[in-house]
Design a protein around this motif. Structure first.
Motif, PDB file in Angstrom:
ATOM      1  N   ALA B 316      20.135  18.713 -64.489  1.00 16.10           N
ATOM      2  CA  ALA B 316      19.643  19.707 -63.533  1.00 16.10           C
ATOM      3  C   ALA B 316      18.182  20.065 -63.820  1.00 16.10           C
ATOM      4  N   THR B 317      17.483  20.407 -62.750  1.00 20.21           N
ATOM      5  CA  THR B 317      16.081  20.792 -62.892  1.00 20.21           C
ATOM      6  C   THR B 317      15.868  22.184 -62.306  1.00 20.21           C
ATOM      7  N   GLY B 318      15.129  22.993 -63.025  1.00 17.35           N
ATOM      8  CA  GLY B 318      14.741  24.306 -62.528  1.00 17.35           C
ATOM      9  C   GLY B 318      13.229  24.399 -62.514  1.00 17.35           C
ATOM     10  N   ALA B 319      12.692  25.036 -61.471  1.00 13.05           N
ATOM     11  CA  ALA B 319      11.243  25.203 -61.410  1.00 13.05           C
ATOM     12  C   ALA B 319      10.931  26.653 -61.067  1.00 13.05           C
ATOM     13  N   PHE B 320       9.829  27.119 -61.596  1.00 16.27           N
ATOM     14  CA  PHE B 320       9.384  28.471 -61.265  1.00 16.27           C
ATOM     15  C   PHE B 320       7.878  28.461 -61.115  1.00 16.27           C
ATOM     16  N   GLN B 321       7.401  28.954 -59.977  1.00 14.05           N
ATOM     17  CA  GLN B 321       5.968  29.171 -59.811  1.00 14.05           C
ATOM     18  C   GLN B 321       5.826  30.636 -59.417  1.00 14.05           C
ATOM     19  N   GLY B 322       5.208  31.412 -60.257  1.00 11.47           N
ATOM     20  CA  GLY B 322       5.110  32.830 -59.951  1.00 11.47           C
ATOM     21  C   GLY B 322       3.698  33.310 -60.141  1.00 11.47           C
ATOM     22  N   LYS B 323       3.217  34.061 -59.183  1.00 12.31           N
ATOM     23  CA  LYS B 323       1.848  34.532 -59.301  1.00 12.31           C
ATOM     24  C   LYS B 323       1.773  36.015 -58.977  1.00 12.31           C
ATOM     25  N   ILE B 324       0.969  36.709 -59.774  1.00 12.20           N
ATOM     26  CA  ILE B 324       0.640  38.099 -59.454  1.00 12.20           C
ATOM     27  C   ILE B 324      -0.858  38.115 -59.163  1.00 12.20           C
ATOM     28  N   LEU B 325      -1.205  38.540 -57.962  1.00 12.36           N
ATOM     29  CA  LEU B 325      -2.620  38.684 -57.604  1.00 12.36           C
ATOM     30  C   LEU B 325      -2.934  40.172 -57.494  1.00 12.36           C
ATOM     31  N   VAL B 326      -3.891  40.615 -58.289  1.00 13.31           N
ATOM     32  CA  VAL B 326      -4.277  42.031 -58.222  1.00 13.31           C
ATOM     33  C   VAL B 326      -5.666  42.094 -57.591  1.00 13.31           C
ATOM     34  N   GLU B 327      -5.722  42.637 -56.387  1.00  9.74           N
ATOM     35  CA  GLU B 327      -6.992  42.682 -55.660  1.00  9.74           C
ATOM     36  C   GLU B 327      -7.905  43.750 -56.226  1.00  9.74           C
ATOM     37  N   ARG B 328      -9.181  43.598 -55.917  1.00 11.41           N
ATOM     38  CA  ARG B 328     -10.171  44.598 -56.287  1.00 11.41           C
ATOM     39  C   ARG B 328      -9.692  45.966 -55.807  1.00 11.41           C
ATOM     40  N   GLY B 329      -9.758  46.957 -56.631  1.00 13.22           N
ATOM     41  CA  GLY B 329      -9.378  48.300 -56.198  1.00 13.22           C
ATOM     42  C   GLY B 329      -7.900  48.603 -56.401  1.00 13.22           C
ATOM     43  N   ALA B 330      -7.089  47.592 -56.721  1.00  8.39           N
ATOM     44  CA  ALA B 330      -5.655  47.853 -56.942  1.00  8.39           C
ATOM     45  C   ALA B 330      -5.461  48.344 -58.378  1.00  8.39           C
ATOM     46  N   GLN B 331      -6.081  49.483 -58.671  1.00 10.59           N
ATOM     47  CA  GLN B 331      -6.024  50.016 -60.034  1.00 10.59           C
ATOM     48  C   GLN B 331      -4.618  50.510 -60.363  1.00 10.59           C
ATOM     49  N   LYS B 332      -4.380  50.640 -61.666  1.00  6.44           N
ATOM     50  CA  LYS B 332      -3.086  51.130 -62.187  1.00  6.44           C
ATOM     51  C   LYS B 332      -1.913  50.232 -61.760  1.00  6.44           C
ATOM     52  N   THR B 333      -2.207  49.000 -61.481  1.00  5.85           N
ATOM     53  CA  THR B 333      -1.127  48.063 -61.159  1.00  5.85           C
ATOM     54  C   THR B 333      -0.307  47.784 -62.412  1.00  5.85           C
TER      55      THR B 333
END
Lengths: 251, 431
Positions: B316-333
Motif C-alpha cells: 500500500a502507498t500513502g501520500a500527503f501534501q500539506g501546505k500552510i500559507l500565511v499571508e502578509r498581515g495574518a498575524q498571530k496565526t
C-alpha cells in the motif's frame, strides 16, 4: 511452581552469554528474592521467562507447574499464570488504561476457557482494587502509563497484577524510583496477594524492599549464576558487606 | 506550447470529447462556462506535474472509468446507520428519491442541484464554482474545474439556524462502470451550525466537489467514511471559505480503495477562525491514498490543524501534501500540521511533502511527518499481559490513529468511526 534448571541464555544479536546455568526452584506459597550487582543477569532472567524477543536459550529449561514455559508465546505464558511487573512500565499513548486492563483480563479468561467479565463486573472489581492502591479514576482513564510518575507506574503494575491474579509473579526492581510511602503502598499491594497457591520472585538491588516484602529465600546472582542462597539474613549480609565478599567466596 | 503542456491539453481534449455538456441550467450556466474556461487553460494533470508527483492521475483522466467490481457488504450495517439524520441517497451518482428522506429540516433549505439549477436566480450562484476558483491558485486542480463544468447533480444546503439533526449523504456503488460527478454547496449563514455526514463508495470512478461557505460565527462539522469498495477510484475536492470566529472541522476515514485523492483548500478570510482537518486511512495491497491539503491564513489570530494518519501494508502507498500559507498581515496565526504513517511491513510506502510559506512575522507554525513500525516494547508489554499478538496489533493501530479521531467532536460519531476501524482490522485478520 517455577522451576529453572541450568538455564543458559545469550543475546541473539551479539554472541554474548548472559545467563550461564541458572538453577532455581520457587515452590507455591513462597516468596524468593534475587539480589545481585548490575549486569549479573537478573533482568535478563525475567525477560527470558516472559518471552521477550532478542534472547536465545542455548541450554536448560524453565517450567511453570510442570509446563515448559520456553515453548510458549509471551501471551500464552501470561495466560498460564506468569506475570512480570516491569522495571520500566511502557507508555502507550492512545490506549486507555481501562481498555488495556479489560482487554488483558478478558484475553486471559478466554485463553483459559472462562467466560469474559461483563463491563459492570469489571468496573466494580477494578475500582475496588484501584482504591486499595490509591489509584484514582483519573489514572484509570488516562492512556497506559502516559504522564504517570515513577510511583504511579509501579502502582499501576501492581494493579494489573491484582486484576490478573497470576500464579507466579516476577517483580523486576519494583522498588526502583519509589519513595518510602510509595514503597509501602506497593509492598502492601504485593503482600495482600500472598497466598498458598501463588509464588513470587522479587528482583531487587537493595535490601530495603525486603523489609516490606519479607522473602522465604534469598538468592544472590552474579555473572549469570546463582552463587548463594539462604534466608532473609543473606540480604542483610549483602547490605552490610556488598557483593564483593560473596563473589570471592564462590570464586 | 511545450510538449508537456501539449500532452495535458491532448488528455483534456480526449476527455471533453467523451463528455456531454449539461443542459437546462439558468443561473448556473455562467459558472459552468467559467469553469470550462479555467479547465481549458489548465489541461489535465500529467505524471510530471509537481502536484501529482506521488499519485498517477491517468485513471482519473481517462475517458472511460476503469471497471470496478462492486463489493457485497453482506448484512453489514452501514456507518451512521443508527444516527437520527436527514438521508439523501445517491447510487452511482444518481439521486434515489425512494431511499431519501423529504428534503425538509427546520433551519435549513435543502435542494438538489439538478432541480435548483433551472431557477432564474439562486443563492448558490455566489458560491457555486466561486470557492473552487479561489482554490485554483496557486496550484491547478483540473478535476475540480471539470466537476464544476459538468456536474449535473448534488445537494445545495443553506443553513440559517441550528438544525436538530445532521444531513447525511449516502453513496452507493452498484454499477461496475459508473462514472459519477456530484457537486455539493453548503452555505452557513451567520451563527448557523451544521453537521454533514457522508459515507459509502459512490461509483466505479467518482469525482466530487463540496464547496462550503462559512459566515461569521458559524460552525460546520463534517464526518465522512469513504466506503470500502476496494476497486473504486475517487478524486474529491473540499473547498472552504471561512468568516470571522467561524469553525470548520472535517474528518475522513478511508479504508480500502485502489485510488483516493482527497484535496482540500481552506481559506480563512475572517479573524479568529478555526479550521481542523483530519483523516485516518487504512490500506493493504493495491491501495493508494493521497491527502493534499492547502490552508491559506489571510486573517489575524486564526488557528488551523491538520492531522493525518495512515496505516499501510502489503504494497500500500500513502501520500500527503500539506501546505500552510500565511499571508502578509495574518498575524498571530497558529498553524499545526502532522502527517504520520504506520508501516506494518517492509512493503509499504509513505510519501510526504509538508510545506510552510509564511509572510507574517508574528506566527506559530509547526509541521511534522514521521513513518514508523509497530513499537516492539509496547507490543511486548501488551503480550506480557496475555493479549494475543493480533489483538495487541489492533490496539496499537487504534492508538496510532487516535490523535486524528480526536478531531471528531461528537463522541457518537467518533464511536461509529471506531467501530468501522475495528471491523476493518477484524476483516483484515480473517484474510
Amino acid at each position: 511452581m517455577l522451576e529453572i534448571n541450568n538455564l543458559h541464555v545469550k543475546l541473539e544479536e551479539e554472541d554474548k552469554q548472559i545467563l550461564k546455568g541458572v538453577t532455581l526452584t520457587v515452590p507455591a506459597g513462597e516468596v524468593h528474592a534475587i539480589m545481585g550487582p548490575n549486569g549479573s543477569g537478573k533482568s535478563t532472567l525475567s525477560y527470558v521467562l516472559s518471552g521477550r524477543d532478542g534472547y536465545e536459550v542455548t541450554e536448560g529449561s524453565a517450567t511453570l507447574e510442570g509446563e515448559d514455559l520456553l515453548d510458549l508465546e509471551t501471551e500464552e505464558r501470561a495466560a498460564a499464570g506468569l506475570f512480570l511487573a516491569f522495571q520500566y512500565p511502557v507508555e502507550i499513548p492512545g490506549v486507555g488504561n481501562m481498555t488495556f486492563m479489560r482487554t488483558a483480563v478478558n484475553a486471559q479468561r478466554k485463553a483459559r476457557g472462562q467466560e469474559e467479565l461483563s463491563a459492570t463486573d469489571f468496573l466494580k472489581e477494578i475500582r475496588a482494587k484501584a482504591k486499595d492502591l490509591k489509584i484514582d479514576a483519573e489514572m484509570l482513564k488516562r492512556p497506559v502509563n502516559v504522564g504517570f510518575s515513577g510511583g504511579e507506574k509501579k502502582r499501576n503494575e501492581i494493579l494489573q497484577m491484582a486484576m490478573l491474579e497470576p500464579k507466579m509473579c516476577i517483580l523486576d526492581e519494583t522498588d526502583s524510583g519509589l519513595d518510602v510511602d510509595a514503597m509501602k503502598l506497593v509492598s502492601d499491594g504485593v503482600n495482600a496477594l500472598r497466598d498458598d497457591n501463588r509464588a513470587f520472585l522479587v528482583i531487587t538491588h537493595y535490601q530495603r524492599l525486603l523489609d516490606h516484602i519479607v522473602p522465604d529465600v534469598v538468592h544472590i546472582m552474579a555473572n549469570g549464576r546463582i552463587i548463594k542462597s539462604g534466608g532473609p539474613e543473606l540480604a542483610l549480609e549483602v547490605e552490610k558487606n556488598g557483593y564483593a565478599d560473596l563473589k570471592q567466596e564462590t570464586a | 506550447m511545450s510538449a508537456l503542456k501539449q500532452r495535458k491539453m491532448d488528455a483534456l481534449d480526449a476527455r471533453l470529447a467523451g463528455l456531454t455538456a449539461p443542459e437546462g441550467g439558468v443561473w448556473i450556466t455562467e459558472a459552468r462556462a467559467a469553469a470550462r474556461k479555467r479547465l481549458e487553460a489548465m489541461g489535465l494533470p500529467g505524471p510530471r506535474d509537481e502536484y501529482w508527483r506521488f499519485t498517477r492521475p491517468d485513471t482519473l483522466n481517462a475517458v472511460e472509468a476503469p471497471v470496478a467490481a462492486v463489493l457485497d457488504h453482506g448484512d453489514e450495517t452501514p456507518v451512521f446507520g443508527e444516527v437520527d439524520r436527514l438521508k439523501i441517497v445517491f447510487v452511482d451518482g444518481v439521486f434515489v428519491a425512494e431511499e431519501s428522506d423529504d428534503l425538509t429540516l427546520e433551519g435549513v433549505e435543502v435542494e438538489r442541484l439538478a432541480v435548483a439549477a433551472s431557477a432564474d436566480i439562486h443563492w448558490a450562484k455566489d458560491i457555486y464554482g466561486e470557492i473552487e476558483a479561489l482554490g485554483q491558485t496557486p496550484v491547478d486542480r483540473p478535476h475540480a474545474a471539470l466537476n464544476t463544468a459538468f456536474a449535473t447533480d448534488g445537494v445545495l444546503i443553506r443553513v440559517n439556524g441550528k438544525p436538530s439533526k445532521p444531513i447525511s449523504i449516502i453513496y452507493r456503488h452498484e454499477s461496475e462502470t459508473s462514472d459519477a460527478y456530484l457537486h455539493h454547496v453548503v452555505k452557513l449563514e451567520e451563527g448557523a451550525e451544521l453537521t454533514l455526514l457522508e459515507n459509502g463508495p459512490a461509483a466505479a470512478r467518482f469525482n466530487k466537489v463540496v464547496e462550503v461557505d462559512i459566515a461569521d460565527r458559524a460552525r460546520f462539522h463534517h464526518v465522512r467514511a469513504q466506503g470500502r469498495d476496494h476497486e473504486r477510484r475517487a478524486v474529491t475536492g473540499l473547498f472552504v471559505r471561512q468568516g470571522a470566529e467561524s469553525l470548520f472541522k472535517s474528518f475522513t476515514l478511508t479504508a480500502n480503495g485502489r485510488l483516493t485523492r482527497n484535496e482540500a483548500y481552506i481559506e480563512m478570510q475572517g479573524d479568529n477562525a478555526s479550521a481542523h482537518i483530519a483523516g485516518a486511512a487504512l490500506g493493504h495491497g493495491d491501495f493508494h491514498h493521497d491527502d493534499t491539503v492547502f490552508i491559506k491564513h489571510d486573517a489575524e489570530n486564526c488557528e488551523s490543524r491538520q492531522v493525518f494518519k495512515k496505516v499501510l501494508q502489503k504494497g500500500a502507498t500513502g501520500a500527503f501534501q500539506g501546505k500552510i500559507l500565511v499571508e502578509r498581515g495574518a498575524q498571530k496565526t497558529d498553524g499545526y500540521q502532522k502527517s504520520q504513517s504506520l508501516l506494518l511491513d517492509d512493503d509499504a510506502v509513505f510519501l510526504a511533502k509538508p510545506e510552510l510559506e509564511i509572510y507574517a512575522d508574528d506566527v506559530a507554525c509547526s509541521h511534522g511527518s514521521t513513518s514508523g513500525a509497530i513499537d516492539e516494547d509496547m507490543m511486548f508489554y501488551l503480550r506480557a499481559r496475555g493479549i494475543d499478538k493480533e489483538t495487541a496489533m489492533d490496539l496499537l493501530v487504534l492508538a496510532f490513529v487516535a490523535e486524528a479521531m480526536l478531531e471528531i467532536e461528537d463522541e457518537g460519531y467518533a464511536e461509529e468511526i471506531t467501530g468501522r476501524l475495528e471491523a476493518w482490522l477484524h476483516r483484515r485478520r480473517q484474510g
